[in-house]
Design a protein around this motif. Structure first.
Motif, PDB file in Angstrom:
ATOM      1  N   LEU A  38       0.797  -1.361  -0.168  1.00 58.08           N
ATOM      2  CA  LEU A  38      -0.026   0.063  -0.037  1.00 58.08           C
ATOM      3  C   LEU A  38       0.884   1.288  -0.135  1.00 58.08           C
ATOM      4  N   ASN A  39       0.420   2.312  -0.843  1.00 63.30           N
ATOM      5  CA  ASN A  39       1.167   3.590  -0.518  1.00 63.30           C
ATOM      6  C   ASN A  39       0.357   4.486   0.483  1.00 63.30           C
ATOM      7  N   VAL A  40      -0.848   4.014   1.410  1.00 58.29           N
ATOM      8  CA  VAL A  40      -1.487   4.782   2.046  1.00 58.29           C
ATOM      9  C   VAL A  40      -1.576   3.744   3.570  1.00 58.29           C
ATOM     10  N   ARG A  41      -2.322   4.564   4.600  1.00 64.16           N
ATOM     11  CA  ARG A  41      -2.475   3.873   5.934  1.00 64.16           C
ATOM     12  C   ARG A  41      -3.684   3.592   6.113  1.00 64.16           C
ATOM     13  N   VAL A  42      -4.182   2.378   6.352  1.00 58.42           N
ATOM     14  CA  VAL A  42      -5.477   1.954   6.882  1.00 58.42           C
ATOM     15  C   VAL A  42      -5.704   2.140   8.165  1.00 58.42           C
ATOM     16  N   LEU A  43      -6.236   3.231   8.624  1.00 58.32           N
ATOM     17  CA  LEU A  43      -6.692   3.498  10.374  1.00 58.32           C
ATOM     18  C   LEU A  43      -7.478   2.558  10.887  1.00 58.32           C
ATOM     19  N   ARG A  44      -8.683   2.453   9.975  1.00 59.18           N
ATOM     20  CA  ARG A  44      -9.770   1.732  10.344  1.00 59.18           C
ATOM     21  C   ARG A  44     -10.593   1.010   9.213  1.00 59.18           C
ATOM     22  N   LYS A 101       6.247   4.643   0.361  1.00 61.52           N
ATOM     23  CA  LYS A 101       6.276   5.900  -0.596  1.00 61.52           C
ATOM     24  C   LYS A 101       5.217   6.620  -0.561  1.00 61.52           C
ATOM     25  N   ALA A 102       5.212   7.736  -0.613  1.00 62.30           N
ATOM     26  CA  ALA A 102       3.951   8.377  -0.432  1.00 62.30           C
ATOM     27  C   ALA A 102       3.535   8.877  -2.205  1.00 62.30           C
ATOM     28  N   ALA A 103       3.300   7.907  -2.918  1.00 66.32           N
ATOM     29  CA  ALA A 103       2.926   8.212  -4.425  1.00 66.32           C
ATOM     30  C   ALA A 103       1.554   8.847  -4.435  1.00 66.32           C
ATOM     31  N   VAL A 104       0.715   8.806  -3.587  1.00 65.11           N
ATOM     32  CA  VAL A 104      -0.319   9.586  -3.628  1.00 65.11           C
ATOM     33  C   VAL A 104      -0.425  10.777  -3.249  1.00 65.11           C
ATOM     34  N   PHE A 126     -19.759   9.325   2.751  1.00 65.54           N
ATOM     35  CA  PHE A 126     -18.200   9.371   2.273  1.00 65.54           C
ATOM     36  C   PHE A 126     -17.626  10.363   2.052  1.00 65.54           C
ATOM     37  N   TYR A 127     -16.265  10.309   2.111  1.00 65.66           N
ATOM     38  CA  TYR A 127     -15.345  11.569   1.855  1.00 65.66           C
ATOM     39  C   TYR A 127     -14.347  10.936   1.050  1.00 65.66           C
ATOM     40  N   ALA A 128     -13.997  11.787   0.145  1.00 71.52           N
ATOM     41  CA  ALA A 128     -12.740  11.371  -0.767  1.00 71.52           C
ATOM     42  C   ALA A 128     -12.054  12.873  -1.071  1.00 71.52           C
ATOM     43  N   ARG A 129     -10.650  12.654  -0.870  1.00 72.02           N
ATOM     44  CA  ARG A 129      -9.827  13.548  -1.454  1.00 72.02           C
ATOM     45  C   ARG A 129      -9.227  13.296  -2.763  1.00 72.02           C
ATOM     46  N   VAL A 130      -9.616  14.154  -3.827  1.00 66.61           N
ATOM     47  CA  VAL A 130      -9.428  13.489  -5.101  1.00 66.61           C
ATOM     48  C   VAL A 130      -8.466  14.840  -5.699  1.00 66.61           C
ATOM     49  N   ILE A 131      -7.503  14.309  -6.195  1.00 65.09           N
ATOM     50  CA  ILE A 131      -6.428  15.260  -6.731  1.00 65.09           C
ATOM     51  C   ILE A 131      -6.089  14.712  -8.281  1.00 65.09           C
ATOM     52  N   VAL A 132      -6.240  15.629  -9.257  1.00 69.58           N
ATOM     53  CA  VAL A 132      -5.617  15.596 -10.443  1.00 69.58           C
ATOM     54  C   VAL A 132      -4.461  16.208 -10.399  1.00 69.58           C
ATOM     55  N   GLN A 133      -3.503  15.287 -10.580  1.00 65.23           N
ATOM     56  CA  GLN A 133      -2.091  15.658 -10.540  1.00 65.23           C
ATOM     57  C   GLN A 133      -1.391  16.326 -11.834  1.00 65.23           C
ATOM     58  N   SER A 134      -0.093  17.108 -11.342  1.00 68.02           N
ATOM     59  CA  SER A 134       0.397  17.739 -12.550  1.00 68.02           C
ATOM     60  C   SER A 134       0.847  16.900 -13.741  1.00 68.02           C
ATOM     61  N   ASP A 137      -3.371   5.384  -7.150  1.00 66.65           N
ATOM     62  CA  ASP A 137      -2.121   4.831  -6.791  1.00 66.65           C
ATOM     63  C   ASP A 137      -2.378   4.414  -5.250  1.00 66.65           C
ATOM     64  N   LEU A 138      -3.770   3.996  -4.978  1.00 69.10           N
ATOM     65  CA  LEU A 138      -3.569   3.462  -3.422  1.00 69.10           C
ATOM     66  C   LEU A 138      -2.734   2.485  -2.779  1.00 69.10           C
ATOM     67  N   VAL A 139      -2.899   1.437  -4.228  1.00 69.56           N
ATOM     68  CA  VAL A 139      -2.072   0.058  -3.884  1.00 69.56           C
ATOM     69  C   VAL A 139      -0.799   0.050  -4.811  1.00 69.56           C
ATOM     70  N   LYS A 140       0.435  -0.256  -4.481  1.00 70.49           N
ATOM     71  CA  LYS A 140       1.481  -0.086  -5.119  1.00 70.49           C
ATOM     72  C   LYS A 140       1.529  -0.944  -6.405  1.00 70.49           C
ATOM     73  N   SER A 141       1.872  -0.655  -7.604  1.00 69.59           N
ATOM     74  CA  SER A 141       1.789  -1.373  -8.746  1.00 69.59           C
ATOM     75  C   SER A 141       3.093  -2.528  -8.555  1.00 69.59           C
ATOM     76  N   ARG A 142       2.882  -3.589  -9.371  1.00 73.69           N
ATOM     77  CA  ARG A 142       3.695  -4.843  -9.451  1.00 73.69           C
ATOM     78  C   ARG A 142       5.141  -3.928  -9.817  1.00 73.69           C
ATOM     79  N   GLN A 143       5.577  -3.247 -10.377  1.00 69.98           N
ATOM     80  CA  GLN A 143       6.900  -2.722 -10.723  1.00 69.98           C
ATOM     81  C   GLN A 143       7.205  -2.289  -9.524  1.00 69.98           C
TER      82      GLN A 143
END
Length: 599
Positions: free
Chosen positions: A44-50, A96-99, A143-151, A159-165
């Motif tokens: 994962l690229n994130v933490r699951v608190l609950r 890695k904070a990819a998201v 529900f709540y979502a923080r949605v970002i269209v990155q540069s 990118d919540l889950v890391k790619s196989r690479q």
């Protein structure tokens, strides 16, 4: 903190140990799935608190040659989810904070929701075969979502889950230079990267969304912009991961979502998407109408040196992903009745915006910029800023060279003080007396078409702190009632209020789930308390954010404006003034002030 109470799990069926096989009925409720996060953290690229899981249905498992055979049918829930962006310190420990782009603070919530109910789930896994997953229908509530269209045009939640690479690179980094003393230990803690197998086949039935909030930022379109979306409700039709035939477009789900933007504007999101195919298939249009600009006055002062007295903005935004993965965005803005105040001393800039806006406005006070904008991953030179600067320059030049054009766009009349609509402390709900008063005002305005009204909401913390907390507690009870409705197979959007008879049971449920210190018995279990004591503890635990009174005052203005609009008064004649947090005296009451002006 996380809830200490454990969930329940029961199994009724057969079990064989060698080779392992099991078949039977499973019932699980409120299982703390977040306890298993350490075992999947490297994926994962994130933490699951609950995350609380539930399931009711049948399960079949059998150790077979080449791997297990698994079959699952039933109804599942994933409740009280909280997913958070990793902090810098955590990223330094191998996460890695990819998201998390530079502009997003580590530790911010990315996702959370109360209830995700998957009905008619059917999962089948077998050695050498593609995993098959079907879900008949889904309900997502509160529900709540923080949605970002990155540069780079990529959406952060992809990118919540890391790619196989990325998993392979992480494993390689961890094993690249092990110490002589502990090579075995390093190998032991690095999980193997699973080999690629047949892609899973996923079919998702209709999804119903209720009570949603989205914090949206776009770093792809320049200049960047953000929007707070709330009260989102709607549905997404069926879609699947099955790739389209060569030369054909992928299956797309119809999206229909409505709500609020920035607390005051009506929002409609329509279009099609498929989040399961690669590249992401997306073609949606968001229409925002009647966004009140007066609450954005601080930004206008910063960039133009003038505050905004009133005005509305309507915007159409379209996002589309082409078959080759290219993202394009287009935007059209319309301003209505934009009125700037006097220049503000000490502001960073001071532009002749009054002259400029008067030149653009037609006889109806409408400014139609009609500026379609687009950008593409294949066009790195695209920037909106030069276009905006050119328009501003042209406006200022016209204001200097043709000042008499201001006369044709001048607004008539001065604001005239009117009555006020009184609210209960902490509430933005109109009572019977308020509605009766507004009925008379609406009738008077219908007979006087030359008049328009500005509503200014007021709220004061010193008077309304406890009332505001009481209102938040009622919202917690309402969310709990939605949870019960979904568990009972009912539609969450049918829940609109909490009755007095059902409040005690809902209060107990909210108290049980609350993450706070509770009185406990000798065994360390939370004590059963009278309703009044539970309510007192919950109210004490509810924090009052810094912007609470600003949002309450804005909501009061919106409530009055929307009620008058429902009496067939055109929205073009109804405006919101900037919310006010007044200095209160003995005669002040929670209210929304009504100001009349000539159109």
């Amino acid at each position: 903190g996380r809830r200490a109470q454990a969930g329940s799990l029961s199994y009724d069926g057969s079990l064989r140990l060698a080779p392992l096989a099991a078949q039977g009925a499973v019932k699980a409720r409120d299982l703390p799935l977040h306890a298993f996060e350490p075992y999947v953290a490297d994926l994962l690229n994130v933490r699951v608190l609950r995350a609380d899981g539930g399931f009711a249905g049948r399960v079949h498992y059998e150790d077979a040659r080449g791997g297990p055979r698994v079959s699952v049918q039933g109804d599942a829930q994933l409740n009280d989810l909280r997913v958070r962006a990793v902090r810098d310190a955590e990223a330094g420990q191998g996460v890695k904070a990819a998201v998390v782009p530079v502009s997003l603070t580590g530790g911010e919530d990315l996702l959370h929701w109360k209830v995700l109910a998957l009905r008619g789930l059917d999962l089948a896994m077998a050695p050498g075969a593609a995993t098959q997953l079907r879900v008949h229908d889904t309900a997502l509530s509160d529900f709540y979502a923080r949605v970002i269209v990155q540069s780079n045009g990529r959406i952060n939640l992809q990118d919540l889950v890391k790619s196989r690479q990325a998993q392979a690179e992480a494993a390689a980094e961890a094993t690249a230079a092990p110490t002589a003393a502990a090579p075995a230990a390093v190998a032991e803690v690095v999980p193997p990267v699973p080999a690629a197998g047949p892609a899973a086949v996923v079919h998702i039935g209709p999804v119903v969304l209720t009570g949603g909030t989205v914090a949206f930022s776009d770093y792809f379109v320049k200049p960047n912009y953000s929007a707070d979306l709330s009260a989102l409700a709607g549905r997404l039709s069926a879609f699947s991961s099955v790739p389209a035939a060569e030369g054909q477009a992928p299956q797309m789900a119809d999206l229909e979502l409505r709500g609020r933007a920035q607390g005051s504007a009506n929002l409609e999101i329509l279009g099609q998407l498929n989040p399961l195919v690669k590249p992401l298939a997306l073609d949606i249009t968001a229409r925002m109408s009647d966004l009140e600009l007066s609450p954005l006055s601080p930004y206008a002062i910063k960039y133009a040196g003038h505050g905004i007295e009133r005005g509305k903005l309507s915007m159409d935004v379209n996002y589309k992903v082409q078959p080759d993965g290219q993202l394009t965005a287009s935007n059209k803005l319309v301003l209505n009745q934009l009125t700037f105040g006097e220049s503000v001393d000490g502001a960073p800039a001071s532009l002749p915006v009054k002259l400029a806006t008067a030149l653009l406005a037609d006889r109806n006070g409408v400014i139609d910029l009609d500026l379609p904008i687009s950008g593409s991953l294949n066009d790195p030179q695209f920037r909106l800023a030069p276009v905006i600067f050119k328009i501003i320059g042209n406006l200022i030049m016209k204001a200097v060279t043709a000042p008499f054009a201001l006369l044709s766009g001048a607004f008539g009349g001065e604001a005239d003080s009117g009555g006020a609509v009184v609210f209960a402390p902490g509430s933005a709900q109109l009572d019977a007396a308020g509605r009766q008063s507004l009925d008379k005002i609406a009738k008077a305005l219908q007979e006087r078409p030359a008049l328009q009204m500005t509503v200014v909401g007021e709220a004061a913390l010193e008077v309304e702190r406890e009332g505001w907390k009481q209102e938040q507690l009622q919202q917690l009870l309402l969310a709990e009632k939605r949870r019960k409705a979904l568990r009972a197979g009912q539609a969450a959007d049918s829940v609109t209020a909490v009755g007095a008879a059902e409040a005690p049971e809902l209060l107990k449920a909210v108290y049980r789930r609350a993450d706070m210190t509770k009185p406990r018995n000798l065994l360390g279990l939370a004590k059963d308390l009278p309703d009044s004591e539970m309510q007192t503890l919950l109210l004490a635990h509810i924090p009052v954010p810094d912007n609470a009174m600003h949002e309450l005052a804005l909501a009061r203005g919106v409530a009055v404006r929307d009620y008058l609009a429902a009496q067939k008064l055109p929205l073009e004649r109804l405006f919101l003034g900037a919310p006010v947090q007044p200095s209160t005296g003995p005669d002040w009451k929670p209210q929304a002030r009504l100001n009349l002006a000539v159109r």
